[in-house]
Design a protein around this motif. Structure first.
Motif, mmCIF file in Angstrom:
data_model
loop_
_atom_site.group_PDB
_atom_site.id
_atom_site.type_symbol
_atom_site.label_atom_id
_atom_site.label_comp_id
_atom_site.label_asym_id
_atom_site.label_seq_id
_atom_site.Cartn_x
_atom_site.Cartn_y
_atom_site.Cartn_z
ATOM 1 N N ASP A 38 -41.871 -10.205 -28.751
ATOM 2 C CA ASP A 38 -41.122 -9.061 -29.264
ATOM 3 C C ASP A 38 -39.737 -8.913 -28.644
ATOM 4 N N SER A 39 -39.432 -9.695 -27.609
ATOM 5 C CA SER A 39 -38.158 -9.523 -26.899
ATOM 6 C C SER A 39 -36.987 -10.027 -27.747
ATOM 7 N N PRO A 40 -35.857 -9.312 -27.728
ATOM 8 C CA PRO A 40 -34.681 -9.737 -28.503
ATOM 9 C C PRO A 40 -34.203 -11.130 -28.132
ATOM 10 N N ASP A 41 -34.294 -11.499 -26.842
ATOM 11 C CA ASP A 41 -33.837 -12.821 -26.425
ATOM 12 C C ASP A 41 -34.693 -13.919 -27.052
ATOM 13 N N PHE A 42 -36.010 -13.696 -27.089
ATOM 14 C CA PHE A 42 -36.887 -14.707 -27.678
ATOM 15 C C PHE A 42 -36.654 -14.799 -29.180
#
Length: 369
Positions: A38-42
């Protein structure tokens, strides 16, 4: 996953290689896995890798009442796509970028939708200045693009009024309204049209071919072709909407095609293409390899024996070895065109019956969960 004590950097590398639909199921493995996915970076890294490797590409098939997806490398696994915009009428797809597609039921009912995550963002209603009776579908044009400068998804809506203005009207012809939606601000704004573009819309010479009204995305701009028809204008023209500056302008057109009477526009491998139809016997495809540079003739596509005439031809994507190009012909017929032998091979999709318009869609987590 947690019991295996697998380092999260290894998990991250593994997850980057999976399609978005599989990653959604992996969210339930553990809280760390869910947080990672769910992380923006991923999400950004997953999209970047997918675009670079061209893995997990899907074909979105649109019939009058249904959307379906199928992976390009697994055409036997067709999946229905339900979305909240569905009504009793026809929902149209007007573009695809980074795994997000544009949907519309009418000029007032639009949405951005990710068919992998099934997440939808309904656009706020943007009022239209013209009376309802003065608007027809043939004079409403859409475009979906991603502005890499501001990291923003944008929708452009162009509407031309059917009623000619008064002689004293500043529109000096048929009124034109252009609005752009920004996902970041979740707002529409009106675009002022300069004289260079406004003068192109004096007459109703825009002869709408199948999906010609959808903007084509290349080099951070959306493009529409304004073909010369009806004797109202001398030359074919391409208008471009710069997604970074929100300015509408004109792009250079190959001189050899100024006066051709049957043209269309597309994009292949990030480069703009022009399709020039020649008496239904073949189609010449021109390409702009360097934006704002010089157009060059790319390929000539002969009419397949299985096709009565060319009504619509659109290059979609290269094969992995770049020896073939996937073409959409007429009403959603998909064929591989061999660049060396000039031969055709139908792309058979099990369970797909009848005409279906097609879009290439990448598997992404854009819009998240």
């Amino acid at each position: 996953m947690a019991n295996m004590n697998m380092p999260m950097d290894v998990v991250n590398d593994l997850f980057l290689r999976l399609p978005a639909t599989t990653l959604l199921r992996c969210r339930v493995l553990s809280k760390p896995c869910c947080s990672l996915i769910d992380s923006p970076d991923f999400i950004a890294s997953h999209l970047k890798r997918t675009l670079e490797t061209a893995e997990h590409l899907m074909i979105l098939l649109q019939s009058p009442q249904l959307l379906r997806t199928v992976y390009l490398d697994a055409p036997n696994k067709l999946s229905d796509v339900e979305h909240p915009l569905q009504t009793g009428g026809v929902t149209e797809v007007f573009g695809s970028v980074n795994g997000v597609i544009g949907l519309t039921n009418s000029p007032l009912d639009l949405a951005l939708f990710n068919p992998s995550t099934r997440k939808i963002h309904r656009l706020p209603i943007a009022s239209i200045d013209f009376p309802e009776h003065s608007i027809s579908r043939e004079n409403v044009f859409y475009g979906l693009g991603y502005d890499s400068v501001s990291d923003d998804y944008k929708v452009v809506r162009i509407i031309q009024c059917n009623d000619e203005g008064d002689e004293g009207d500043e529109s000096f012809g048929y009124a034109l309204e252009i609005k752009v939606f920004s996902l970041k601000s979740n707002q529409w704004k009106r675009i002022r049209v300069n004289f260079e573009v406004q003068i192109l819309f004096i007459y109703f010479y825009y002869d709408l071919l199948h999906r010609r009204g959808n903007g084509v995305l290349a080099s951070n701009s959306l493009h529409w072709i304004l073909p010369r028809t009806g004797g109202h204008t001398a030359f074919n023209t391409i208008i471009r909407f710069d997604l970074a500056s929100d300015n509408l302008g004109v792009l250079n057109f190959p001189q050899d095609l100024y006066c051709e009477d049957d043209m269309d526009i597309g994009v292949l491998d990030g480069c703009l293409c022009l399709m020039c139809y020649s008496e239904s016997s073949h189609v010449d495809v021109w390409i702009l390899r360097e934006y704002q540079g010089k157009w060059s003739k790319f390929i000539t596509v002969p009419k397949p024996e299985t096709v009565v005439s060319f009504e619509f031809v659109r290059p979609m994507i290269y094969s992995k070895d770049r020896s073939k190009i996937l073409l959409e012909l007429n009403n959603g017929k998909l064929v591989w065109f061999d660049l060396e032998s000039k031969s055709f091979e139908a792309l058979e999709i099990k369970g797909c019956e009848g005409p279906c318009n097609a879009e290439i869609v990448v598997s992404s987590l854009v819009f998240g969960m």
